[in-house]
Design an enzyme around this catalytic site. Structure first.
Site, PDB file in Angstrom:
ATOM      1  N   LYS A 115       1.037  -1.312   0.056  1.00 30.65           N
ATOM      2  CA  LYS A 115       0.239   0.084   0.009  1.00 30.65           C
ATOM      3  C   LYS A 115       0.784   1.183   0.118  1.00 30.65           C
ATOM      4  O   LYS A 115       0.557   2.187  -0.810  1.00 30.65           O
ATOM      5  CB  LYS A 115      -0.982  -0.042   1.281  1.00 30.65           C
ATOM      6  CG  LYS A 115      -1.954  -1.042   1.194  1.00 30.65           C
ATOM      7  CD  LYS A 115      -2.847  -1.071   2.213  1.00 30.65           C
ATOM      8  CE  LYS A 115      -4.013  -1.957   2.172  1.00 30.65           C
ATOM      9  NZ  LYS A 115      -4.730  -2.313   3.416  1.00 30.65           N
ATOM     10  N   LYS A 195     -10.041 -12.747  -8.446  1.00 24.61           N
ATOM     11  CA  LYS A 195     -11.104 -12.926  -7.173  1.00 24.61           C
ATOM     12  C   LYS A 195     -12.136 -11.611  -7.059  1.00 24.61           C
ATOM     13  O   LYS A 195     -11.763 -10.450  -7.499  1.00 24.61           O
ATOM     14  CB  LYS A 195     -10.072 -12.542  -5.904  1.00 24.61           C
ATOM     15  CG  LYS A 195     -10.612 -13.065  -4.474  1.00 24.61           C
ATOM     16  CD  LYS A 195      -9.733 -12.732  -3.602  1.00 24.61           C
ATOM     17  CE  LYS A 195     -10.489 -12.788  -1.998  1.00 24.61           C
ATOM     18  NZ  LYS A 195      -9.516 -12.275  -1.152  1.00 24.61           N
ATOM     19  N   LYS A 198     -14.374  -5.800  -4.600  1.00 21.61           N
ATOM     20  CA  LYS A 198     -15.120  -4.290  -4.654  1.00 21.61           C
ATOM     21  C   LYS A 198     -14.286  -3.211  -5.269  1.00 21.61           C
ATOM     22  O   LYS A 198     -14.546  -2.466  -5.988  1.00 21.61           O
ATOM     23  CB  LYS A 198     -15.509  -3.901  -3.059  1.00 21.61           C
ATOM     24  CG  LYS A 198     -16.591  -2.724  -3.047  1.00 21.61           C
ATOM     25  CD  LYS A 198     -17.416  -2.604  -2.018  1.00 21.61           C
ATOM     26  CE  LYS A 198     -18.580  -2.882  -2.040  1.00 21.61           C
ATOM     27  NZ  LYS A 198     -19.350  -2.600  -0.654  1.00 21.61           N
TER      28      LYS A 198
END
Ligand code: SF4
Length: 334
Positions: A115, A195, A198
């Site tokens: 990240k 996969k 969202k």
């Protein structure tokens, strides 16, 4: 005594991947462990992801996630279900654990590295995320943490943090262990691009509260086994996301028939998808109905969370008193 703790991200409306990967398992563990199953919507964690965090949406997403878990059958009278920021002790314990956690260990976390490299400036909160996660678990002296495999490293760190605290201040916390839900399958996205997630947008997901028409529109055009170029070509349901979905939604007889029909070219893909819709409707309609009832009575959701927070406090406050005493803080008469 087993005590289960799991944190739920307030991502708003969940999809079927969340349902089969986690929510269903929460209900089962709740039936098994009752008040020793603690589920917490981790809103304090949400702002560590600047890409997804929007302050004006956080309360609504937290509410939606609570509503969804209740709609799928989580019983707030049976388990302890609450919102993380309602229990101040999470932040306090996180600070105390931070004092003992080497920065180097946090910088080694794979999720942090992934990240951080996408950000121009890295908030310290992103680095500290696993310490807050350890505090979430240890505050309730939980020893069992149902998680996805991507959280294995964080649970290892929580064990290390517990060990270090126990070594310094004497036995206090159990070392929590990760358990992986049997149903935590890698549920494929309906767009066929890996996969279901969202973060990939709505084309990847089938929402728990999505209308059946919208679900059908996505399913109708979903990719199937590429070997089935013509209707008469046999296929392999194990290589098709529709085949995977049948395992989640359809009864044994239907699975047997569509798998056999696919391999022998006895069934076409559209018919196979229509049969899948029967199972999807059977699963989702009761959840959607319960969701609509709760949405019409939002105080029921709020009351459930208040009730859960009161119960969580009963565990968290004495643990925090114990920690304060061991660390050496002057006790308060409050
Ligand atoms: Fe997939 Fe069903 Fe078509 Fe087989 S028949 S390829 S399982 S959609």
């Amino acid at each position: 005594m087993t005590r289960v703790f799991s944190g739920i991200q307030p991502t708003g409306e969940p999809h079927i991947g969340n349902y089969f990967g986690a929510m269903q398992n929460y209900v089962k563990l709740g039936e098994q462990y009752g008040k020793n199953a603690l589920y917490c919507i981790v809103d304090l964690h949400a702002p560590t992801n600047p890409a997804a965090y929007q302050p004006e949406l956080l309360a609504e997403r937290t509410f939606e996630m609570a509503l969804a878990n209740l709609a799928v059958g989580l019983d707030p009278q049976q388990v302890v279900f609450f919102v993380q920021s309602h229990i101040r002790e999470h932040s306090e314990l996180s600070w105390i654990l931070t004092l003992q956690t080497p920065v180097g260990e946090l910088e080694r976390m794979t999720q942090y590295k992934d990240k951080a490299q996408k950000l121009e400036s890295t908030p310290a909160g992103l680095l500290m995320y696993p310490v807050l996660m350890a505090a979430d678990i240890l505050l309730y002296k939980a020893d069992t943490v149902p998680v996805g495999e991507d959280q294995t490293q964080h649970i290892e760190l929580a064990r290390e943090i517990a060990r270090r605290f126990n070594h310094t201040y004497g036995p206090t916390f159990p070392e929590p262990k990760a358990v992986y839900a049997q149903d935590a399958l890698r549920i494929p996205g309906v767009d066929g691009q890996g996969k279901m997630s969202k973060s990939k947008g709505e084309s990847s997901t089938l929402g728990l509260f999505e209308s059946l028409d919208s679900i059908w529109n996505k399913l109708r055009v979903a990719p199937t086994d590429p070997a089935r170029v013509r209707r008469t070509d046999p296929g392999d349901p194990e290589k098709c996301l529709v085949g995977d979905y049948h395992k989640l939604f359809s009864d044994d007889q239907t699975i047997l028939e569509v798998y056999d029909g696919c391999r022998t070219a006895g069934i076409g893909c559209i018919d196979c998808k229509k049969r899948l819709m029967v199972g999807i409707e059977r699963t989702l309609v009761p959840i959607q109905q319960r969701g609509a009832e709760l949405r019409a009575q939002p105080d029921d959701v709020r009351d459930a969370l208040e009730h859960g927070a009161a119960q969580a406090r009963q565990i968290a406050e004495p643990v925090m008193d114990e920690v304060r005493g061991k660390v050496g803080f002057l006790g308060s008469r409050r």
